[in-house]
Each structure stands twice: as structure tokens, then as C-alpha cells.
Design a protein around this motif. Structure first.
Motif, mmCIF file in Angstrom:
data_model
loop_
_atom_site.group_PDB
_atom_site.id
_atom_site.type_symbol
_atom_site.label_atom_id
_atom_site.label_comp_id
_atom_site.label_asym_id
_atom_site.label_seq_id
_atom_site.Cartn_x
_atom_site.Cartn_y
_atom_site.Cartn_z
ATOM 1 N N ALA A 67 0.966 -1.079 -0.040
ATOM 2 C CA ALA A 67 -0.032 -0.022 0.047
ATOM 3 C C ALA A 67 0.697 1.363 -0.130
ATOM 4 C CB ALA A 67 -0.945 -0.018 1.238
ATOM 5 N N VAL A 68 0.916 2.114 -1.179
ATOM 6 C CA VAL A 68 1.888 3.266 -1.336
ATOM 7 C C VAL A 68 0.973 4.035 -1.916
ATOM 8 C CG1 VAL A 68 3.992 4.060 -2.165
ATOM 9 C CG2 VAL A 68 3.923 1.723 -1.456
ATOM 10 N N VAL A 69 1.121 5.438 -1.506
ATOM 11 C CA VAL A 69 0.434 6.677 -2.164
ATOM 12 C C VAL A 69 1.534 7.700 -2.214
ATOM 13 C CG1 VAL A 69 -1.184 8.638 -1.840
ATOM 14 C CG2 VAL A 69 -1.801 6.151 -0.953
ATOM 15 N N PHE A 70 1.349 8.213 -3.446
ATOM 16 C CA PHE A 70 2.450 9.415 -3.578
ATOM 17 C C PHE A 70 1.571 10.506 -3.591
ATOM 18 C CE2 PHE A 70 4.496 5.810 -5.695
ATOM 19 C CZ PHE A 70 5.644 5.801 -5.157
ATOM 20 N N ARG B 189 -3.243 4.976 -9.709
ATOM 21 C CA ARG B 189 -4.587 5.248 -10.039
ATOM 22 C C ARG B 189 -4.968 6.424 -8.933
ATOM 23 N NH1 ARG B 189 -8.943 1.461 -6.941
ATOM 24 N NH2 ARG B 189 -7.827 1.304 -4.832
ATOM 25 N N PRO B 190 -5.533 7.461 -9.341
ATOM 26 C CA PRO B 190 -5.728 8.428 -8.246
ATOM 27 C C PRO B 190 -7.005 7.971 -7.326
ATOM 28 C CG PRO B 190 -7.018 8.783 -10.310
ATOM 29 C CD PRO B 190 -6.068 7.597 -10.650
ATOM 30 N N LEU B 191 -6.508 8.514 -6.041
ATOM 31 C CA LEU B 191 -7.537 8.221 -4.843
ATOM 32 C C LEU B 191 -8.291 9.598 -4.828
ATOM 33 C CD1 LEU B 191 -5.186 6.547 -2.250
ATOM 34 C CD2 LEU B 191 -7.033 5.661 -3.679
ATOM 35 N N VAL B 192 -9.609 9.498 -4.849
ATOM 36 C CA VAL B 192 -10.499 10.599 -4.973
ATOM 37 C C VAL B 192 -11.331 10.358 -3.875
ATOM 38 C CG1 VAL B 192 -12.472 11.643 -6.374
ATOM 39 C CG2 VAL B 192 -10.605 10.508 -7.671
ATOM 40 N N ASP B 193 -11.557 11.688 -3.203
ATOM 41 C CA ASP B 193 -12.283 11.945 -1.970
ATOM 42 C C ASP B 193 -13.846 11.685 -2.356
ATOM 43 O OD1 ASP B 193 -14.454 13.638 -0.088
ATOM 44 O OD2 ASP B 193 -12.453 13.716 0.830
ATOM 45 N N PRO B 194 -14.627 10.853 -1.558
ATOM 46 C CA PRO B 194 -15.990 10.419 -2.041
ATOM 47 C C PRO B 194 -17.021 11.698 -2.143
ATOM 48 C CG PRO B 194 -15.116 9.043 -0.492
ATOM 49 C CD PRO B 194 -14.195 10.068 -0.532
ATOM 50 N N THR B 195 -16.644 12.746 -1.318
ATOM 51 C CA THR B 195 -17.485 13.834 -1.281
ATOM 52 C C THR B 195 -17.059 15.079 -2.070
ATOM 53 O OG1 THR B 195 -18.298 13.154 0.877
ATOM 54 C CG2 THR B 195 -18.634 15.709 0.228
ATOM 55 N N THR B 196 -15.852 15.550 -2.053
ATOM 56 C CA THR B 196 -15.375 16.702 -2.457
ATOM 57 C C THR B 196 -14.688 16.442 -3.882
ATOM 58 O OG1 THR B 196 -13.149 16.508 -1.815
ATOM 59 C CG2 THR B 196 -14.693 17.575 -0.270
ATOM 60 N N GLY C 226 -4.428 11.928 -3.600
ATOM 61 C CA GLY C 226 -2.889 11.209 -3.852
ATOM 62 C C GLY C 226 -3.055 10.036 -4.867
ATOM 63 N N TYR C 227 -2.220 9.458 -5.421
ATOM 64 C CA TYR C 227 -1.866 8.624 -6.460
ATOM 65 C C TYR C 227 -1.278 7.147 -5.885
ATOM 66 C CZ TYR C 227 -2.557 12.510 -9.410
ATOM 67 O OH TYR C 227 -3.185 13.688 -9.899
ATOM 68 N N GLU C 228 -2.285 6.315 -5.791
ATOM 69 C CA GLU C 228 -1.847 4.798 -5.256
ATOM 70 C C GLU C 228 -1.212 4.143 -6.387
ATOM 71 O OE1 GLU C 228 -4.563 1.901 -2.665
ATOM 72 O OE2 GLU C 228 -5.136 1.559 -4.633
#
Length: 387
Positions: free
Chosen positions: A163-166, A212-219, A224-226
Motif C-alpha cells: 500500500a503506497v500513495v504518492f 491510480r488516483p484516490l478521490v475524496d468520495p464527497t469533494t 494522492g496516487y496509489e
């Protein structure tokens, strides 16, 4: 020790196996936060109310190999992450809450509606059933095992490289695998790969596929990029810039050997230096301030997650999230129609708490958590709060 022991005789504790204060300082890898120390000091003065004890809290427990602070806290307290209270009950004897060893006898005493801690050491061994003497002073004991950990590390270790996020899509410019030995398309452990890019001073690398981009469910903000992890590799020969006999420049890529794979390594995969990991810094604790958010994504390809799986949270360092934070999982109450009255009426059922998360990795805007317990499947968009 007899099974029926007066409740006012004993309390929970563990003696430190330290020969001197200097030795203790050298073996203490963890930092106790001011809030944890404040809680410990407060509890140490009077113990904890009996209402905070687990319903079936035992009068004694001999620490076993494989025990964790979480396990022991769960035996004695309703909330296993409240380890400062567990530590604070014997503040004078346990100077560091993380140095508890197999073989130590932990005792519980109840006096005037409060619970306190005391050290007890088995005579002739530490097995259950031995006669136990209380030792109010610090004892130096020859214990042959390492201090127990805060949580079962085997649940987290497999994911520390996965599990790595940039914060930005920095893999887009990271070194890349450009070819494989003998024309192979996919590579396994032990195979050679050839890569180009700026390797810096690193010699060991993690191998990742396209982010792949991680996107806030609301905003809908990109948090970040996983980067899906595929394996590890090490440089065996550095890259070279040569000149051919006829004076033309010639590029020779670096040679790497694949040292581990989760899935096949391929041409085009990107490389990032392998960071050092300190597994001892995972200490369960509740956030100091109110904290809430949502599950941003389930790690991997699954749509739902269960116990011992990983989720990405839409909160990170900037929101006050820390390694070791314990969080409560909530499921939104359903919207139903009440038909029991004179006319149908839409209502919303209460939100229900149904699980516990343990944060083990934190980035600027996102963090990863292990699902320690859960009643229903977890999905992206589910909410969490402080416990």
C-alpha cells in the motif's frame, strides 16, 4: 496462586527487564506523547473506575509468546486501544509501556471502586498455577524473549510495501524497466531486468505498475496516487554512457535482479527506492481531537472489504491522522417507510457503529488502515470517527 483471590490484593503490571536506566534509554524505541503521559499520570494517581474494566477481566494473566499490548488491554479494559490507562495504573513500575515480556505475571486489584496495577513474579517459573509473590520494587529478571508488540504485526507486514500513495504522480518520471533478459515479456524472482532513469544513491527498489488516483468520495478532490505494488529489485550493475569506436554515444541501462514478486514484473513498470520501516512504532491510541471522514477506496480490486483487509481513508497528516490511531467504522442508517401510523412516512434509521480501524500508514492527504473487526462488509463512502 489459588484461583479464588480477594479482589483487593492485586493489580495488573509487568516488570522491566533492565539492568540500568541507561539500558532502558537505549532499548526504548517509542516516543510517549504528552497526551498519553497526561492520561497515564492522571490514572496513576487513583487507578481507573471499575466501570472501565472489561466485564470478565481476569485477576491475573501470565504474558505468553504472541501476546500483544492490544490483546492484554482487551483482557482488562473495555477499549483495547486505551493502553495509557493500562500503563498508568502502575506508573511507578512500568516506565515504558512497550517493554512487557512473556513470562511476566500481570495482576488486577480492585480497591474502593477503582482498579490499580502491581508487579507480581512467579516463583520457580511463570507458568499458570505457580505461587505468586508480589514485588513492589523494580526487579531485574533474566527474560529470554523480546518485548511484546503493540498489535499483531503479521497483519500489517504484508501490506507495508503493497500500500503506497504518492502525493503527486511522481512515478511518471521515476526510473522505468525498459527491457528484460532474453526478450522476456514478464519477469519472476531471480530474473534480470534493464532500467533507465535517475536512481540516485539507492540500490534497492520497489516495483510499481501505473498509478491510480484516490478521490475524496464527497469533494472529488484527488488525494494522492496509489501505486499497485508488483515486487522488489536490486541493482547489480550501474548504467553507463559509452562512446562507440566510431564516436557515437551509446546508452547501457542499469541491470537489476528481481528479488521478490507479488505479481509478474513487466516492461514499463516503475521503480521507487525501498524505504526503511520501523515496525515498532505502531502503538494503538485514540485521536486527541474529534476526527471523522470516509473510506476513499478499498485496496486492491475488491468492491467490499472485510476483517484484516486494507482501506484508504480520505484523511491524512494535514487532518491530524497519526500512525496507530484507532477509529470507529459506521454504517449509514437506511431510509425506510413507516407504515404503522395513519399514513406512510419516510424515516431514516440511526447510523450504526459496526467495526474498528487501525491506521498504519499516513500520507499528507490520505492514510491506510487495517480493518481489525467488522460486522458488515465495508465499502467506499462508509464513514469513520474517533472511537
Amino acid at each position: 496462586m489459588p484461583a479464588a483471590r480477594p479482589a483487593h490484593l492485586c493489580v495488573l503490571a509487568a516488570c522491566l527487564s533492565l539492568a540500568s536506566a541507561a539500558t532502558w534509554a537505549q532499548t526504548s524505541p517509542l516516543t510517549v506523547t504528552p497526551e498519553q503521559r497526561r492520561v497515564a499520570e492522571q490514572v496513576a494517581s487513583a487507578g481507573v473506575p471499575l466501570s472501565e474494566l472489561a466485564p470478565n477481566a481476569p485477576e491475573q494473566h501470565t504474558v505468553q509468546p504472541g501476546d500483544t499490548l492490544w490483546d492484554i488491554s482487551k483482557l482488562f479494559l473495555k477499549s483495547p486501544w486505551r493502553w495509557p490507562e493500562l500503563w498508568g495504573m502502575n506508573r511507578d513500575q512500568i516506565r515504558n509501556p512497550h517493554l512487557i515480556y512473556p513470562g511476566q505475571v500481570l495482576m488486577l486489584v480492585k480497591v474502593d471502586g477503582r482498579a490499580r496495577l502491581q508487579v507480581a513474579q512467579g516463583v520457580g517459573g511463570a507458568s499458570t498455577g505457580d505461587t505468586v509473590k508480589l514485588r513492589p520494587q523494580m526487579r531485574i529478571a533474566g527474560l529470554n524473549a523480546n518485548a511484546i508488540t503493540a498489535i499483531p504485526l503479521h497483519l500489517i507486514q504484508p501490506f507495508l510495501t503493497d500500500a503506497v500513495v504518492f502525493d503527486i504522480d511522481q512515478l511518471a518520471t521515476a526510473p522505468r524497466i525498459v527491457a528484460a533478459q532474453e526478450g522476456h515479456v514478464i519477469l519472476g524472482k531471480g530474473d534480470l531486468a534493464y532500467a533507465r532513469g535517475d536512481f540516485g544513491t539507492a540500490s534497492e527498489f520497489r516495483v510499481f505498475r501505473t498509478t491510480r488516483p484516490l478521490v475524496d468520495p464527497t469533494t472529488r478532490e484527488v488525494l494522492g496516487y496509489e501505486a499497485p505494488y508488483v515486487g522488489t529489485a536490486e541493482i547489480t550493475r550501474a548504467a553507463e554512457n559509452r562512446v562507440t569506436p566510431d564516436g557515437k554515444p551509446e546508452i547501457v541501462p542499469a541491470t537489476l535482479r528481481v528479488t521478490a514478486v507479488k505479481q509478474e514484473v513487466g516492461i514499463g513498470d516503475r521503480l521507487a527506492p525501498a524505504p526503511a520501516r520501523n515496525l515498532e512504532r505502531y502503538v494503538p491510541h485514540a485521536p486527541d481531537a474529534p476526527l471523522s471522514g470516509q473510506i476513499a477506496a478499498i485496496y486492491g480490486e475488491a468492491l467490499n472489504a472485510g476483517q484484516n483487509q486494507i482501506v484508504a481513508l480520505n484523511r491524512g497528516k494535514r487532518d491530524g491522522v497519526e500512525r496507530g490511531h484507532v477509529l470507529a467504522l459506521w454504517r449509514d442508517g437506511e431510509r425506510v417507510v413507516d407504515r404503522t401510523g395513519g399514513r406512510p412516512e419516510a424515516i431514516k434509521l440511526p447510523n450504526e457503529r459496526h467495526g474498528v480501524l487501525f491506521v498504519f500508514e499516513v500520507y499528507e492527504r490520505v492514510s491506510y488502515a487495517l480493518i481489525i473487526s467488522v460486522k458488515e462488509p465495508v465499502k467506499a463512502g462508509d464513514r469513520f470517527t474517533q472511537p
